[in-house]
Design an enzyme around this catalytic site. Structure first.
Site, PDB file in Angstrom:
ATOM      1  N   ASP A 146       0.955  -1.175   0.211  1.00  0.00           N
ATOM      2  CA  ASP A 146      -0.119  -0.048   0.005  1.00  0.00           C
ATOM      3  C   ASP A 146       0.895   1.085  -0.151  1.00  0.00           C
ATOM      4  OD1 ASP A 146      -2.068   1.673   0.087  1.00  0.00           O
ATOM      5  OD2 ASP A 146      -3.101   0.817   1.821  1.00  0.00           O
TER       6      ASP A 146
HETATM    7  C1  BGC Z   1      -5.147   3.377  -0.103  1.00  0.00           C
HETATM    8  C2  BGC Z   1      -5.267   2.444  -1.278  1.00  0.00           C
HETATM    9  C3  BGC Z   1      -4.881   3.172  -2.434  1.00  0.00           C
HETATM   10  C4  BGC Z   1      -3.683   3.854  -2.303  1.00  0.00           C
HETATM   11  C5  BGC Z   1      -3.265   4.550  -3.540  1.00  0.00           C
HETATM   12  C6  BGC Z   1      -3.840   4.152   0.021  1.00  0.00           C
HETATM   13  O1  BGC Z   1      -4.061   5.222   0.652  1.00  0.00           O
HETATM   14  O2  BGC Z   1      -5.065   2.421   1.180  1.00  0.00           O
HETATM   15  O3  BGC Z   1      -6.265   1.706  -1.166  1.00  0.00           O
HETATM   16  O4  BGC Z   1      -5.104   2.222  -3.536  1.00  0.00           O
HETATM   17  O5  BGC Z   1      -3.619   4.613  -1.157  1.00  0.00           O
HETATM   18  O6  BGC Z   1      -4.211   5.519  -3.910  1.00  0.00           O
END
Ligand code: BGC
Length: 796
Positions: free
Chosen positions: A265
């Site tokens: 993530d």
């Molecule tokens: C989130 C993810 C997301 C990523 C990219 C993170 O804050 O937890 O679900 O895909 O950001 O935007």
């Protein structure tokens, strides 16, 4: 010597080096991966396992991230974009220039349709848009379990139940990937709260992990082969998910057969040296944190840390090669590698129709007394509540979507477009919370029915602080209901929410309640489709709506303190908790009304015994009839109940469902296959799924608390009865129903007595026999006792 083999149609770049002395073999197919890896420098390897930064791709500005391209080796840049409910370009945290994409209903609304073919269509439309914009991997679907109603991201997730989550996810992945775009299951695993999400340590039992938090991922991996998985932020039992080799390698790859890439993530990897060998192949997004970013800082660029670790031998070449193999495997499948020419013009009109259909199917009619709904188009509706003007169509954070403003249908637009005449806010009157009571009377005099809209926004980044209603909302509902009921007019409430709110204090005051969720860009039209009766509602709750927050299973264990959260409720999440502990919910899991009545009849099992040894599945069939006068859909739900078990088990668990569409008066026989897994629990001692022989009950219903019929069958293992004289006594003594039977034969005292050594059931019975001179002398009586006892025990 030039060794490159160009593959027809593939984007293959062959660059001669400055000296023209050597040329590289470029990436063409699986067989070329090892050669390409052998040509990578240490520096390239360190960079290839890290993204190129957030919102940084020159190919698709505004996308959440991208991977490194190495033209000399024919490795193109892959672009990844959020998210779970529509392609996010230039919206929310990543900024960049917006491109319009279709805003679909939130994930909970999609799963409330319980309709896998519809989900496939929605996801295929998302995949198509992604491809049109040049996105290779979508960052979704998100399938974490809705553990607590206050989790800020519940709206992005499907359900409190792992089977529903897993099946919806598999359909979703298959839909996206049918377009040649990869899906990314997120967040693996147990991303169940926003508070301290990047640092919290979650204490979760192995059984809860397997049965609740991993089971949906397992189903989806095995039934849809997603290209990618995103590791989650938190630590699980002390190990950050991105460094958890047991999760990312042993379980995901070895046990379940996942063969795609695992990415982290965003800014989730704090320690590349442990994340990469654990199986977290790609560190996202790469690049250092911008000061304005909502994420926790990463101290040093991950590629530098990786490079140094490679040089010092802390990381080996072999370790990194494994990560790169996974990444290149996905590159080979990617749209960019296979010559995608993004033209940037998806068919938004066609996709809007899919958004509308899915919004309609996800709406859940919670209550409908005396046929309040449908409301004829000739009726005049008084619309109350601030939320009616500010009706939420989507959620915030990475799930935000830039819908074309020209295609957004608000609540009021949708109602008006369908032909309703509205009594609404004007300059003279405000039909809002806190209004002058006279205005309610005025509105009632001018209209036939009241519609009150209550809403809550949904967003990533924070948990909700409460499930409670606001005092002015309660007053609004109470006052409007009193005035309208006095005039013999009815009151409808719309719930424009992404997760449960408390309803106990007002539910009884109103006549109908429609849970619309945040229904996407076609929300207004979809509400009108249901209100007017153009389409019969068919959504069912994918979660329980509890009466009070204090009733929820994780109450007192959410969101934790001192850096730790204890999943003290174990496997008793959602209805597993309410049903087993006999807590009456406000609205139960699986509930949702229709405009027609469905009849269930002719419940039939293909066999009343399930041979565990031969693993012969059995089939349960039922005849479903639409007794109404319009086309309608029903979700038939299969729950399995194990009436007696040594291991504590939930009262019942969802093990199958089917969404069926029937014409008026039409009936159809539908069937469910019950397999061994449907009867199993996760046996922590043996480390696997296990069924205890004995009786099971299969229940079919229209909700978890509206069971229309049940049948009993026996799981037998001819080679090994559930309980024999060799069974360790401790297993019998801790199995309440079994111990109760034994106590009838040998007495309470014996059954509760101090245990010496490790006796078996046989030892225990023998010591009883030894204490009874008459019985000791009578072998026939002894035999009779043993026989009777064992057959009773094995009837459980
Ligand atoms: C989130 C993810 C997301 C990523 C990219 C993170 O804050 O937890 O679900 O895909 O950001 O935007």
């Amino acid at each position: 010597m030039v060794k490159a083999i160009a593959k027809a149609g593939a984007v293959v770049t062959l660059l001669l080096t400055n000296t023209l002395a050597t040329a590289d073999t470029v990436l063409t197919d699986k067989a070329s991966i090892e050669i390409v890896i052998s040509q990578l420098t240490m520096e390239e390897k360190s960079k290839l396992v890290v993204g190129t930064g957030m919102n940084n791709s020159p190919l698709v500005p505004g996308a959440a991230g991208s991977t490194l391209s190495i033209p000399r080796l024919g490795i193109p840049q892959m672009v990844v974009a959020d998210g779970p409910i529509g392609v996010r370009l230039g919206a929310g945290p990543t900024g960049g220039s917006p491109r319009y994409a279709t805003a679909f209903p939130i994930s909970s609304a999609l799963s409330a349709s319980w309709n896998e073919s519809l989900i496939h269509r929605v996801a295929a439309a998302m995949g198509d848009e992604a491809k049109a914009f040049g996105v290779d991997l979508l960052l979704g679907p998100a399938l974490n379990i809705q553990r607590d109603p206050l989790n800020g991201r519940n709206f992005e997730y499907f359900s409190e139940d792992p089977l529903l989550s897993g099946r919806i996810t598999a359909a979703f992945v298959n839909g996206i990937q049918s377009m040649g775009v990869g899906a990314t299951l997120k967040h693996f695993a147990a991303n169940n709260q926003e508070t301290n999400r990047q640092s919290i340590d979650q204490l979760i039992s192995e059984r809860a992990l397997r049965e609740i938090y991993l089971a949906g991922f397992e189903y989806a991996i095995k039934n849809s082969q997603p290209w990618a998985v995103m590791s989650s932020y938190p630590a699980i039992n002390g190990i950050p998910a991105s460094q958890n080799s047991r999760l990312l390698t042993d379980i995901l790859r070895t046990e379940w057969g996942f063969n795609g890439l695992v990415m982290s993530d965003w800014y989730g990897v704090k320690d590349p040296v442990h994340a990469l060998p654990a199986g977290n192949d790609l560190i996202m997004p790469g690049g250092l944190r911008k000061s304005a970013s909502p994420f926790q800082a990463v101290a040093r660029a991950p590629e530098e840390v990786t490079y140094e670790a490679l040089r010092s031998g802390q990381l080996t070449d072999e370790m990194l090669n494994a990560n790169i193999r996974s990444i290149l495997g996905v590159v080979l499948k990617s749209a960019v590698f296979n010559g995608n020419q993004p033209e940037g013009r998806p068919d938004l009109a066609a996709h809007a129709a899919i958004a509308r259909a899915s919004a309609v199917e996800g709406m859940v009619l919670l209550k409908n007394t005396q046929w309040t709904l449908p409301v004829g188009l000739d009726r005049k509706i008084a619309v109350f509540g601030r939320n009616a003007q500010n009706f939420y169509l989507g959620g915030g954070g990475s799930a935000e979507v830039n819908a074309d403003p020209g295609r957004i249908v608000t609540l009021l637009d949708g109602l008006s477009l369908s032909g309703y005449r509205l009594v609404n806010n004007t300059d003279e009157q405000q039909l809002h919370e806190g209004m002058d009571p006279k205005q309610i009377i005025n509105a009632a005099n001018q209209s036939d029915i009241a519609l009150i809209s209550i809403g809550r926004s949904s967003s990533e980044g924070a948990d909700r602080y409460s499930m409670a209603m606001h005092a002015d909302e309660l007053a609004l509902i109470k006052n409007v209901s009193e005035v309208f009921h006095r005039q013999g007019k009815k009151v409808i409430v719309l719930l424009n929410i992404g997760a449960p709110i408390e309803m106990m204090d007002w539910d009884a005051d109103v006549d109908a309640i429609l849970l619309t969720w945040q229904p996407g860009q076609e929300g207004g039209n979809a509400v009108a489709d249901i209100l007017s009766g153009k389409i019969s509602p068919s959504g069912k709750l994918p979660l329980t709506i509890p009466k009070y927050y204090r009733d929820v299973p994780s109450y007192g264990n959410f969101p934790g303190q001192g850096g730790t959260v204890n999943y003290g409720e174990g496997i008793y999440v959602g209805y597993r908790h309410y049903d087993t502990r006999h807590i009456q919910p406000m609205y139960p899991f699986g509930h949702g009304l229709s405009y027609v009545d469905f009849g269930y009849s002719h419940l039939q099992l293909s066999s009343d015994s399930f041979n565990l040894d031969a693993e012969q599945n059995i089939t349960l069939s039922v005849q479903l009839k639409n007794n109404g006068s319009m086309l309608a859909k029903e979700v038939v739900q299969l729950y399995i109940h194990d009436p007696a078990s040594r291991i504590d088990r939930p009262m019942q668990e969802l093990k199958g469902f089917q969404k069926v569409e029937l014409l008026p008066n039409e009936s159809r026989t539908i069937s469910f296959v019950i397999d061994k897994r449907a009867l199993s629990f996760y046996d922590v001692e043996q480390g696997g799924w296990r069924v205890e022989p004995g009786y099971f009950v299969a229940r079919l219903g229209s909700s978890s608390r509206d069971i229309r019929g049940e049948v009993r069958f026996k799981a037998i293992n001819p080679k090994a009865p559930a309980i024999s004289m060799e069974t360790p006594w401790i297993e019998v003594q801790t199995y309440q129903q079994a111990a109760t039977i034994v106590a009838r034969y040998i007495g309470d005292d014996e059954t509760n007595a101090w245990i010496r050594g490790t006796p078996t059931l046989g030892d225990k019975i023998q010591s009883y026999i030894d204490s009874q001179p008459e019985l000791k002398a009578d072998r026939a009586k002894q035999f009779e006792l043993l026989h009777a006892l064992l057959s009773e025990l094995n009837e459980l």
